[in-house]
Scaffold this active site. Structure first.
Site, PDB file in Angstrom:
ATOM      1  N   HIS A  25     -27.224  37.365 -14.653  1.00  0.00           N
ATOM      2  CA  HIS A  25     -26.988  37.063 -13.244  1.00  0.00           C
ATOM      3  C   HIS A  25     -25.510  37.103 -12.834  1.00  0.00           C
ATOM      4  O   HIS A  25     -25.184  36.681 -11.719  1.00  0.00           O
ATOM      5  CB  HIS A  25     -27.548  35.678 -12.896  1.00  0.00           C
ATOM      6  N   GLN A 124     -36.946  32.560 -23.322  1.00  0.00           N
ATOM      7  CA  GLN A 124     -37.259  31.859 -22.081  1.00  0.00           C
ATOM      8  C   GLN A 124     -38.711  32.115 -21.681  1.00  0.00           C
ATOM      9  O   GLN A 124     -39.145  33.264 -21.552  1.00  0.00           O
ATOM     10  CB  GLN A 124     -36.319  32.298 -20.958  1.00  0.00           C
ATOM     11  N   GLU A 126     -40.763  31.704 -18.567  1.00  0.00           N
ATOM     12  CA  GLU A 126     -40.436  31.452 -17.167  1.00  0.00           C
ATOM     13  C   GLU A 126     -41.289  32.274 -16.197  1.00  0.00           C
ATOM     14  O   GLU A 126     -40.856  32.589 -15.091  1.00  0.00           O
ATOM     15  CB  GLU A 126     -38.947  31.713 -16.915  1.00  0.00           C
ATOM     16  N   ASP A 152     -37.861  30.010 -11.992  1.00  0.00           N
ATOM     17  CA  ASP A 152     -38.607  31.268 -12.000  1.00  0.00           C
ATOM     18  C   ASP A 152     -40.099  31.024 -12.228  1.00  0.00           C
ATOM     19  O   ASP A 152     -40.946  31.695 -11.628  1.00  0.00           O
ATOM     20  CB  ASP A 152     -38.066  32.204 -13.078  1.00  0.00           C
TER      21      ASP A 152
END
Length: 242
Positions: A25, A124, A126, A152
């Site tokens: 990100h 992760q 998510e 998310d």
């Protein structure tokens, strides 16, 4: 998240035991990633890197740049998990290519012999798709920890959450609990990502001992806002004729 080697150097010397460099990100280019990870050299802080989703090819590369482990987002299937783990392990356990020049220099000549048990592979969970495959994902060997992505995950379940203190819908809370129970059954640590001090308190009360407790961006912003407000309050008090 801030693409600054100086920021990372400051944080790595401020008491944090690990930092996650967020390639997913944030605007890191190759040179900046190298500088940020390198700024942790000589400290007791371990630099980890969150790679882009669906890019297992980034994993060996980022480890060769000196990261001590990776955070792999959006692991939704056992194959996703296996591809990530393969890139964290040298043959015969995995498919990572030999080329760890920086690690040999900074972490010792025996790096290639010990790396398989030293590199952290954190996945992760998510997305709602991952919940349907949770048991088969976690049964893939060599997962070192799970970092649930509750924002998310909530979005994939039809809810909208923001970073920071939030009222998490019951369905999302139940999904997180399901992840935690499945991980506990397999002795896999869960690393929560709280957005506030009360949420950190809850995580500690639940028994979590590894916590990703904030981002440099949000910490810096909160400190600036607090300092500005303190200065304004002080100035207002001095200006009060009473």
């Amino acid at each position: 998240m801030l693409d600054s080697a100086l920021t990372c150097a400051l944080l790595s010397r401020s008491g944090y035991e690990f930092l996650v460099v967020d390639l997913q990100h944030s605007p890191f280019d190759v040179r900046r990633i190298e500088a940020v990870i390198g700024s942790c050299v000589g400290t007791t802080c371990s630099p980890l890197a969150r790679v882009l989703p669906g890019r297992p090819d980034q994993i060996g590369w980022i480890l060769d740049l000196g990261a001590h482990g990776v955070v792999v987002p959006l692991v939704n299937t056992p194959d996703d998990a296996k591809r990530a783990i393969d890139q964290c392990k040298y043959p015969p356990r995995g498919r990572r290519s030999i080329g760890a020049v920086r690690n040999l220099m900074f972490r010792g000549a025996d790096y290639a012999d010990v790396a398989d048990d030293d590199v952290a592979c954190i996945i992760q969970i998510e997305h709602v798709d991952a919940l349907a495959n949770l048991d088969s994902i976690l049964d893939v060997g060599d997962i070192d920890a799970i970092m649930p992505g509750h924002i998310d995950l909530a979005r994939s379940m039809g809810y909208k959450l923001q970073y920071g203190p939030a009222s998490i819908p019951t369905e999302v809370t139940a999904a997180i609990a399901e992840i935690e129970q499945a991980a506990k059954k397999r002795s896999i640590p869960v690393i929560p990502v709280p957005g506030s001090l009360p949420e950190i308190e809850v995580a500690l009360a639940k028994g979590h001992r590894v916590i990703c407790c904030g981002t440099d961006f949000h910490t810096f912003r909160a400190a600036i806002e607090r300092q500005i407000q303190d200065c304004r309050d002080l100035a207002a008090g001095l200006a009060d004729p009473s």
